[in-house]
Write an enzyme that holds these catalytic residues in place. Structure first.
Site, PDB file in Angstrom:
ATOM      1  N   ILE A 227      -8.267   4.751 -13.758  1.00 25.64           N
ATOM      2  CA  ILE A 227      -7.997   4.910 -12.451  1.00 25.64           C
ATOM      3  C   ILE A 227      -6.842   3.851 -12.020  1.00 25.64           C
ATOM      4  CG2 ILE A 227     -10.367   5.371 -11.906  1.00 25.64           C
ATOM      5  CD1 ILE A 227     -10.349   2.700 -10.530  1.00 25.64           C
TER       6      ILE A 227
ATOM      7  N   SER B 198       0.797  -1.140   0.143  1.00 20.97           N
ATOM      8  CA  SER B 198      -0.106   0.007  -0.048  1.00 20.97           C
ATOM      9  C   SER B 198       0.869   1.268  -0.122  1.00 20.97           C
ATOM     10  CB  SER B 198      -0.769   0.030   1.142  1.00 20.97           C
ATOM     11  OG  SER B 198      -1.547   1.319   1.347  1.00 20.97           O
ATOM     12  N   ARG B 199       0.483   2.295  -0.679  1.00 27.49           N
ATOM     13  CA  ARG B 199       0.969   3.625  -0.926  1.00 27.49           C
ATOM     14  C   ARG B 199       0.553   4.725   0.067  1.00 27.49           C
ATOM     15  NH1 ARG B 199       4.222   0.248  -2.105  1.00 27.49           N
ATOM     16  NH2 ARG B 199       5.769   1.635  -0.812  1.00 27.49           N
TER      17      ARG B 199
ATOM     18  N   ASP C 211     -13.891   7.301  -1.946  1.00 29.69           N
ATOM     19  CA  ASP C 211     -13.475   6.896  -3.180  1.00 29.69           C
ATOM     20  C   ASP C 211     -14.084   7.826  -4.418  1.00 29.69           C
ATOM     21  OD1 ASP C 211     -11.576   4.903  -2.483  1.00 29.69           O
ATOM     22  OD2 ASP C 211     -13.119   3.239  -2.608  1.00 29.69           O
TER      23      ASP C 211
ATOM     24  N   GLY D  70      -4.367   7.535 -12.670  1.00 29.20           N
ATOM     25  CA  GLY D  70      -5.015   7.063 -11.331  1.00 29.20           C
ATOM     26  C   GLY D  70      -4.429   7.524 -10.003  1.00 29.20           C
TER      27      GLY D  70
ATOM     28  N   LYS E 232     -13.378  -4.046   2.847  1.00 30.47           N
ATOM     29  CA  LYS E 232     -14.077  -2.833   2.401  1.00 30.47           C
ATOM     30  C   LYS E 232     -15.805  -3.255   2.881  1.00 30.47           C
ATOM     31  CE  LYS E 232     -11.317   0.013  -0.673  1.00 30.47           C
ATOM     32  NZ  LYS E 232     -11.384   0.638  -1.718  1.00 30.47           N
TER      33      LYS E 232
END
Ligand code: ATR
Length: 296
Positions: free
Chosen positions: A237, A27-28, A118, A260, A81
């Site tokens: 994206i 993950s960034r 989002d 994205g 999620k």
């Protein structure tokens, strides 16, 4: 050391949030939130928390967030999620409608609220990347009907798009999504066949790729752009790579292109603001820092 103890040790008593996923190493989010923490000289921490895809593990996460005084909340990525929803005290209306939570905020009374940012991130990046694009100007095309598409279709319909052409390899998923998000005020979601995707571009103001095609390690998106107006914006994206084959082809014919990375950065803003109390913006410097972290 278990991941919870490790996160608490890293935070060292400072307010903190984290990205929660399985796996979570790629993950960034720590890079983008870490940038804002430094930029605003906030004495806080944003870490990583691997949580297994099991109900019991998610229940533990909820208990941890509630009982740890300096835990402010977290982001959620795959595969949590949807499964987190019944475990939270409150789901914000936007997240309930999409059926997915990507941000948890601990409220003043200690309860946990699930939100979805989002769609916000998608629209903000679109507004910055294609400043002349107007939602009510004409039809848009969305490719894909997965989790990302749900938030994007909802955001585009809420923004006032008069006609959304939704195209997915598995047509049934597009039909279900179209039924769920048709507003009932005469504006339409039209489902076209995957094989007819090139023809659907005729007269559109915006083309969005929400499929995984074009992502590193996946097949490229095979799409004939002949019918796409040169004035249309093209939004992919995917962010690894930043310049997908779709964007390279669109750019070569003069279309305005949006990658994205903007959506990734902008979706982080509401969570950061809620956890750490500072309003943040997306800058070219942050883009460069996160792109470098991604190796793109
Ligand atoms: P995300 O949460 O990122 O949207 P997802 O829910 O797994 O991920 O959705 C992936 C999307 O990419 C879907 O629209 C999927 O189409 P299907 O519903 O037909 O599976 C699309 N996709 C993935 N691989 C594809 C391929 N080879 N050709 C066309 N579409 C593809």
């Amino acid at each position: 050391m278990n991941p919870y103890d490790q996160l608490v040790a890293e935070a060292g008593g400072r307010p903190f949030a984290a990205i929660v996923g399985w796996p979570v190493e790629h993950s960034r989010s720590p890079a983008l939130h870490g940038f804002w923490l430094r930029q605003h000289s906030i004495d806080g921490h944003y870490g990583r928390l691997p949580v297994e895809p099991k109900r019991q593990a998610l229940e533990e996460l909820v208990v941890f967030l509630k009982r740890t005084p300096n835990a402010r909340g977290c982001n959620l990525t795959l595969p949590h999620k949807v499964e987190i929803i019944p475990l939270l005290d409150r789901i914000a209306p936007g997240a309930a409608r999409i059926g997915a939570v990507n941000t948890i905020v601990k409220l003043a009374d200690g309860s946990l609220e699930g939100r979805n940012t989002d769609g916000f991130g998608f629209l903000e990046a679109l507004n910055y990347g294609a400043q002349t694009w107007r939602a009510d100007a004409g039809p848009v095309v969305v490719l894909g009907a997965g989790g990302a598409a749900r938030a994007i279709v909802a955001a585009l319909m809420d923004a006032g798009v008069p006609e959304l052409r939704l195209i997915n390899r598995t047509q049934k998923a597009a039909i279900d999504l179209g039924i769920a998000f048709t507003p009932g005020d005469g504006r339409r979601i039209v489902v076209d066949r995957w094989d007819d995707r090139g023809g659907a571009l005729d007269g559109t103001t915006l083309l969005v790729n929400t499929t995984s095609l074009g992502m590193k390690g996946q097949l490229p998106l095979d799409l004939d752009l002949t019918k796409l107006p040169h004035t249309a914006a093209v939004y992919d994206i995917v962010y690894v790579p930043l310049e997908t084959n779709l964007l390279a082809s669109a750019r070569a014919r003069g279309n305005r292109c949006i990658d994205g990375l903007g959506m990734l950065l902008h979706q982080g803003r509401p969570g950061f603001e809620a956890w750490f109390g500072a309003k943040v913006t997306v800058s070219a410097e942050q883009r460069r820092a996160v792109a470098a972290d991604l190796g793109v």
